[in-house]
Design a protein around this motif. Structure first.
Motif, mmCIF file in Angstrom:
data_model
loop_
_atom_site.group_PDB
_atom_site.id
_atom_site.type_symbol
_atom_site.label_atom_id
_atom_site.label_comp_id
_atom_site.label_asym_id
_atom_site.label_seq_id
_atom_site.Cartn_x
_atom_site.Cartn_y
_atom_site.Cartn_z
ATOM 1 N N GLY A 150 0.826 -1.201 0.000
ATOM 2 C CA GLY A 150 0.000 0.000 0.000
ATOM 3 C C GLY A 150 0.864 1.256 0.000
ATOM 4 O O GLY A 150 2.020 1.233 0.426
ATOM 5 N N VAL A 151 0.316 2.348 -0.494
ATOM 6 C CA VAL A 151 0.957 3.664 -0.522
ATOM 7 C C VAL A 151 2.303 3.611 -1.257
ATOM 8 O O VAL A 151 3.364 3.880 -0.712
ATOM 9 C CB VAL A 151 1.141 4.255 0.905
ATOM 10 N N ASN A 152 2.240 3.197 -2.505
ATOM 11 C CA ASN A 152 3.386 3.193 -3.405
ATOM 12 C C ASN A 152 2.946 3.825 -4.719
ATOM 13 O O ASN A 152 1.930 4.521 -4.759
ATOM 14 C CB ASN A 152 3.897 1.753 -3.605
ATOM 15 N N GLU A 153 3.678 3.568 -5.777
ATOM 16 C CA GLU A 153 3.339 4.128 -7.092
ATOM 17 C C GLU A 153 3.147 3.018 -8.111
ATOM 18 O O GLU A 153 3.428 3.198 -9.300
ATOM 19 C CB GLU A 153 4.443 5.094 -7.527
ATOM 20 N N LEU A 154 2.669 1.861 -7.651
ATOM 21 C CA LEU A 154 2.484 0.711 -8.536
ATOM 22 C C LEU A 154 1.435 1.016 -9.602
ATOM 23 O O LEU A 154 0.341 1.482 -9.293
ATOM 24 C CB LEU A 154 2.044 -0.514 -7.737
ATOM 25 N N THR A 155 1.781 0.735 -10.843
ATOM 26 C CA THR A 155 0.830 0.899 -11.940
ATOM 27 C C THR A 155 0.346 -0.455 -12.443
ATOM 28 O O THR A 155 -0.648 -0.535 -13.146
ATOM 29 C CB THR A 155 1.470 1.677 -13.113
ATOM 30 N N ARG A 156 1.084 -1.525 -12.069
ATOM 31 C CA ARG A 156 0.686 -2.879 -12.463
ATOM 32 C C ARG A 156 1.260 -3.877 -11.473
ATOM 33 O O ARG A 156 2.183 -3.568 -10.731
ATOM 34 C CB ARG A 156 1.159 -3.206 -13.866
ATOM 35 N N LEU A 157 0.696 -5.062 -11.486
ATOM 36 C CA LEU A 157 1.211 -6.171 -10.681
ATOM 37 C C LEU A 157 1.736 -7.234 -11.625
ATOM 38 O O LEU A 157 1.145 -7.467 -12.679
ATOM 39 C CB LEU A 157 0.094 -6.793 -9.839
ATOM 40 N N PRO A 158 2.800 -7.919 -11.243
ATOM 41 C CA PRO A 158 3.286 -8.993 -12.105
ATOM 42 C C PRO A 158 2.309 -10.178 -12.072
ATOM 43 O O PRO A 158 1.681 -10.445 -11.044
ATOM 44 C CB PRO A 158 4.632 -9.378 -11.497
ATOM 45 N N VAL A 159 2.178 -10.871 -13.168
ATOM 46 C CA VAL A 159 1.321 -12.051 -13.245
ATOM 47 C C VAL A 159 1.757 -13.078 -12.200
ATOM 48 O O VAL A 159 0.942 -13.817 -11.647
ATOM 49 C CB VAL A 159 1.366 -12.655 -14.669
ATOM 50 N N ALA A 160 3.040 -13.091 -11.867
ATOM 51 C CA ALA A 160 3.596 -14.040 -10.898
ATOM 52 C C ALA A 160 2.935 -13.948 -9.524
ATOM 53 O O ALA A 160 3.010 -14.892 -8.740
ATOM 54 C CB ALA A 160 5.102 -13.818 -10.776
ATOM 55 N N VAL A 161 2.271 -12.841 -9.224
ATOM 56 C CA VAL A 161 1.563 -12.709 -7.950
ATOM 57 C C VAL A 161 0.546 -13.846 -7.800
ATOM 58 O O VAL A 161 0.276 -14.305 -6.690
ATOM 59 C CB VAL A 161 0.877 -11.326 -7.840
#
Length: 171
Positions: free
Chosen positions: A129-140
């Protein structure tokens, strides 16, 4: 004030103003818990990465901007707090921390997570939380033990379909 308990099993150096650690620090091989919270560390000292017995590492509220690849040597690590720093990226070596059950990366400046995060099979809680993520890796989607995933206050516009395979997530 440094506090040492139980034959160097726990060392608390929270809020003592540290900006570095001596290289000899790596000789504390029986250390299981290390608390370096609220100091002035700009990088994780290499000596910390040689503490083979370390199970819990608290480095939140420092000034970290990057992590060494040597972090992957901490094979016994179960809990890693890196919250409230200035991290913009994570090393692929993070994926070598196979015993990790909790990873707290809250309140940094991360734009992405490495694909290697999918190798953290024991991970039960991931807080980004509270970052600048624009995407998550599929590996999640391979984090099948994950019970808690906090993605709040990021810049995500979509989630990978793989997130739907995280059956252990709690409400």
């Amino acid at each position: 004030r440094a506090v040492l308990w139980g034959e160097t099993a726990t060392l608390r150096l929270a809020g003592v103003g540290l900006s570095d650690l001596p290289a000899a620090f790596g000789r504390l091989q029986s250390l299981k818990v290390l608390d370096l919270t609220e100091n002035h560390l700009r990088e994780l000292p290499e000596a910390v990465c040689s503490l083979a017995a370390l199970e819990k590492l608290y480095v939140g509220s420092n000034e970290l901007t990057c992590l060494p690849a040597a972090l992957g040597r901490l094979q016994s690590l179960k809990v890693l707090y890196l919250d409230n720093n200035q991290l913009t990226e994570l090393p692929e070596a993070l994926g070598q921390l196979r015993s990790l059950t909790l990873l707290d990366l809250r309140d940094n400046q991360l734009r992405a997570l490495p694909e290697a995060v999918g190798s953290l099979a024991a991970l039960e809680k991931l807080d980004v939380g509270v970052n600048e993520l624009t995407r998550l890796p599929v590996a999640v989607g391979r984090l099948l033990s994950l019970k808690v995933l906090d993605l709040s206050r990021n810049q995500l516009t979509e989630l990978p379909e793989a997130v739907c395979s995280l059956a252990a997530l709690e409400k």
